[in-house]
Motif scaffolding. Structure first.
Motif, PDB file in Angstrom:
ATOM      1  N   TRP A  62     -13.263  -2.190  -5.297  1.00 36.04           N
ATOM      2  CA  TRP A  62     -13.258  -3.771  -4.354  1.00 36.04           C
ATOM      3  C   TRP A  62     -12.478  -5.231  -5.841  1.00 36.04           C
ATOM      4  O   TRP A  62     -11.459  -5.551  -5.445  1.00 36.04           O
ATOM      5  N   LEU A  63     -12.206  -4.785  -7.218  1.00 39.76           N
ATOM      6  CA  LEU A  63     -11.484  -5.403  -8.355  1.00 39.76           C
ATOM      7  C   LEU A  63     -10.030  -4.775  -7.203  1.00 39.76           C
ATOM      8  O   LEU A  63      -8.890  -6.520  -7.432  1.00 39.76           O
ATOM      9  N   ARG A  64      -9.789  -4.068  -7.667  1.00 41.55           N
ATOM     10  CA  ARG A  64      -8.068  -3.801  -7.145  1.00 41.55           C
ATOM     11  C   ARG A  64      -7.842  -3.972  -5.964  1.00 41.55           C
ATOM     12  O   ARG A  64      -6.367  -4.264  -5.551  1.00 41.55           O
TER      13      ARG A  64
ATOM     14  N   LEU B 251       0.753  -1.334  -0.090  1.00 41.87           N
ATOM     15  CA  LEU B 251      -0.295  -0.007   0.009  1.00 41.87           C
ATOM     16  C   LEU B 251       0.533   1.174  -0.155  1.00 41.87           C
ATOM     17  O   LEU B 251       0.442   2.193  -0.700  1.00 41.87           O
ATOM     18  N   ALA B 252       2.089   0.916   0.438  1.00 41.06           N
ATOM     19  CA  ALA B 252       3.171   2.237   0.486  1.00 41.06           C
ATOM     20  C   ALA B 252       3.326   2.842  -0.901  1.00 41.06           C
ATOM     21  O   ALA B 252       3.762   3.617  -1.089  1.00 41.06           O
ATOM     22  N   GLN B 253       3.318   1.537  -1.866  1.00 41.34           N
ATOM     23  CA  GLN B 253       4.155   1.855  -3.668  1.00 41.34           C
ATOM     24  C   GLN B 253       2.404   2.883  -3.876  1.00 41.34           C
ATOM     25  O   GLN B 253       1.071   2.518  -3.575  1.00 41.34           O
ATOM     26  N   PRO B 254       2.977   3.950  -5.119  1.00 37.69           N
ATOM     27  CA  PRO B 254       2.395   4.561  -6.105  1.00 37.69           C
ATOM     28  C   PRO B 254       1.212   4.074  -6.527  1.00 37.69           C
ATOM     29  O   PRO B 254       0.744   2.436  -7.578  1.00 37.69           O
ATOM     30  N   GLY B 255      -0.312   4.721  -6.469  1.00 33.69           N
ATOM     31  CA  GLY B 255      -1.930   4.312  -7.047  1.00 33.69           C
ATOM     32  C   GLY B 255      -2.173   2.719  -5.981  1.00 33.69           C
ATOM     33  O   GLY B 255      -3.258   2.439  -6.290  1.00 33.69           O
ATOM     34  N   ALA B 256      -2.649   2.803  -4.878  1.00 29.17           N
ATOM     35  CA  ALA B 256      -2.609   2.248  -3.985  1.00 29.17           C
ATOM     36  C   ALA B 256      -4.502   2.120  -3.996  1.00 29.17           C
ATOM     37  O   ALA B 256      -4.279   3.344  -4.005  1.00 29.17           O
ATOM     38  N   PRO B 257      -5.023   1.101  -4.105  1.00 24.94           N
ATOM     39  CA  PRO B 257      -6.489   1.056  -3.863  1.00 24.94           C
ATOM     40  C   PRO B 257      -6.901   1.715  -2.842  1.00 24.94           C
ATOM     41  O   PRO B 257      -8.636   1.663  -2.500  1.00 24.94           O
TER      42      PRO B 257
ATOM     43  N   ALA C 150       1.037  -5.054 -13.818  1.00 25.05           N
ATOM     44  CA  ALA C 150       0.385  -5.568 -13.393  1.00 25.05           C
ATOM     45  C   ALA C 150      -1.112  -4.994 -12.573  1.00 25.05           C
ATOM     46  O   ALA C 150      -2.439  -5.216 -12.343  1.00 25.05           O
ATOM     47  N   ARG C 151       0.011  -4.036 -11.144  1.00 28.17           N
ATOM     48  CA  ARG C 151      -1.737  -3.711  -9.936  1.00 28.17           C
ATOM     49  C   ARG C 151      -2.133  -2.825 -11.347  1.00 28.17           C
ATOM     50  O   ARG C 151      -2.717  -2.040 -10.318  1.00 28.17           O
ATOM     51  N   TYR C 152      -1.874  -1.980 -12.401  1.00 25.10           N
ATOM     52  CA  TYR C 152      -2.459  -0.951 -12.748  1.00 25.10           C
ATOM     53  C   TYR C 152      -3.825  -1.694 -13.538  1.00 25.10           C
ATOM     54  O   TYR C 152      -4.422  -0.639 -14.902  1.00 25.10           O
ATOM     55  N   GLN C 153      -3.803  -3.059 -13.873  1.00 25.58           N
ATOM     56  CA  GLN C 153      -4.875  -2.879 -14.435  1.00 25.58           C
ATOM     57  C   GLN C 153      -5.690  -4.218 -13.434  1.00 25.58           C
ATOM     58  O   GLN C 153      -5.551  -5.356 -13.923  1.00 25.58           O
ATOM     59  N   PRO C 154      -6.901  -3.568 -13.500  1.00 29.97           N
ATOM     60  CA  PRO C 154      -7.709  -4.601 -12.472  1.00 29.97           C
ATOM     61  C   PRO C 154      -7.913  -5.790 -12.827  1.00 29.97           C
ATOM     62  O   PRO C 154      -8.476  -6.297 -13.605  1.00 29.97           O
ATOM     63  N   GLY C 155      -7.623  -6.496 -11.386  1.00 26.87           N
ATOM     64  CA  GLY C 155      -7.847  -7.986 -11.624  1.00 26.87           C
ATOM     65  C   GLY C 155      -7.141  -8.692 -12.084  1.00 26.87           C
ATOM     66  O   GLY C 155      -7.504 -10.422 -12.176  1.00 26.87           O
TER      67      GLY C 155
ATOM     68  N   ARG D  89      -6.551   5.037 -15.564  1.00 26.54           N
ATOM     69  CA  ARG D  89      -5.764   5.991 -15.021  1.00 26.54           C
ATOM     70  C   ARG D  89      -5.950   5.742 -13.349  1.00 26.54           C
ATOM     71  O   ARG D  89      -7.104   5.989 -12.904  1.00 26.54           O
ATOM     72  N   ILE D  90      -4.803   5.527 -12.595  1.00 25.87           N
ATOM     73  CA  ILE D  90      -5.592   5.140 -11.243  1.00 25.87           C
ATOM     74  C   ILE D  90      -4.859   6.809 -10.762  1.00 25.87           C
ATOM     75  O   ILE D  90      -3.758   6.709 -10.605  1.00 25.87           O
ATOM     76  N   GLU D  91      -5.839   6.973 -10.033  1.00 32.14           N
ATOM     77  CA  GLU D  91      -5.955   7.518  -8.756  1.00 32.14           C
ATOM     78  C   GLU D  91      -5.836   6.932  -7.369  1.00 32.14           C
ATOM     79  O   GLU D  91      -6.496   6.801  -7.201  1.00 32.14           O
TER      80      GLU D  91
END
Length: 297
Positions: A136-138, A58-64, A218-223, A286-288
């Motif tokens: 929820w998917l992220r 979660l400390a990395q950029p783009g955490a959900p 991969a973490r920027y592609q939900p699922g 684009r991940i906010e």
């Protein structure tokens, strides 16, 4: 010590290790009426180590979600693991317990189902995400990366308990477990399938998800990450079931002679995982971030 003994047995060829000689016991210690079992400790270790690793992710950029959400998530996930795992065991492996509801509450009677735990955890995450207005998917993607810790510790606990052993085998590292056949019969050496699962479902699956989280986008592609988990676990478990003794209650049935119940339950995981991976690029966005100022492409 265990790995050393296995290696010695494989090298010497003088015979198979007897489980009793390993000096393992299901209980860690007993104080009065309280007994701490390795299986309970495995659950605790999996949750604690998984939570610590989740904080790092979660400390990395783009955490959900924000770090403050992690504690809340652990509660929902733990509830899902326990309820889903137990209900899943009853429905998949021991439906006769439904006629004696009190048996369902005796968690030591039969155990838990991992597939049921997955369903329960997923429902818990969805509930948590809806409550906090999160994707929820992220969140599933991030949680999937920490599950191998629990699988690893859980399978080691199965081995320490001397349960869920494998089929008879003559490989050098086979182990003679106790009480696997009726009294009076010779105990055969068996595959230590619990260790196979610890290696594949724990170590190998963790490394796979580690690589895709830290070395790809991969973490920027939900699922995608949860898809990799479902596919990887499904394949690993399906393979290990060929070396694992079928559940005693299925002896002589289709689920023992043709395909194991564990393999049947892995098929939808494999198909679902493949679908999520294949469709993940279409969900890239684009991940906010939940915290911070900058978007992440």
């Amino acid at each position: 010590m265990i790995l050393s003994m296995l290696a010695d047995a494989a090298y010497s060829g003088t015979g198979h290790i007897r489980f009793a000689d390993l000096g393992l016991h299901p209980d860690v210690f007993t104080l009065g009426f309280f007994t701490l079992r390795w299986y309970s400790l495995a659950y605790i270790a999996g949750i604690v180590v998984g939570w610590l690793y989740l904080l790092k992710l979660l400390a990395q950029p783009g955490a959900p979600m924000a770090r403050r959400h992690a504690d809340d998530l652990v509660f929902y996930a733990t509830l899902g693991i326990i309820l889903g795992g137990r209900i899943g065991y009853v429905l998949f492996y021991a439906p006769e317990m439904l006629s004696s509801p009190l048996r369902i509450l005796r968690l030591w009677d039969g155990g838990m189902s991992f597939h049921g735990g997955v369903i329960g955890t997923s429902l818990g995450i969805i509930w948590f995400a809806r409550k906090h207005g999160l994707n929820w998917l992220r969140i599933h993607d991030y949680v999937a990366c920490v599950v191998p810790f629990g699988l690893f510790f859980g399978r080691l606990a199965n081995f320490v308990n001397g349960e869920l052993w494998g089929k008879p085998a003559d490989v050098p590292w086979a182990i003679v477990f106790e009480r696997t056949v009726p009294t009076g019969f010779v105990e055969p050496a068996r595959h230590p399938s619990q260790l196979y699962e610890a290696g594949l479902e724990g170590i190998c699956l963790f490394l796979l998800l580690w690589f895709f989280f830290w070395r790809t986008k991969a973490r920027y592609q939900p699922g995608k990450l949860v898809g990799l988990f479902l596919l990887g676990y499904g394949i690993a478990r399906f393979i290990v079931e060929f070396f694992r003794e079928p559940d005693a209650q299925f002896a002589g049935t289709f689920f023992a002679n043709t395909i194991h119940m564990g393999q049947v339950l892995c098929i939808p995981m494999i198909l679902g995982g493949a679908f999520l991976i294949a469709t993940a690029p279409g969900r890239r966005q684009r991940i906010e971030p939940t915290v911070g100022l900058e978007s992440v492409a």
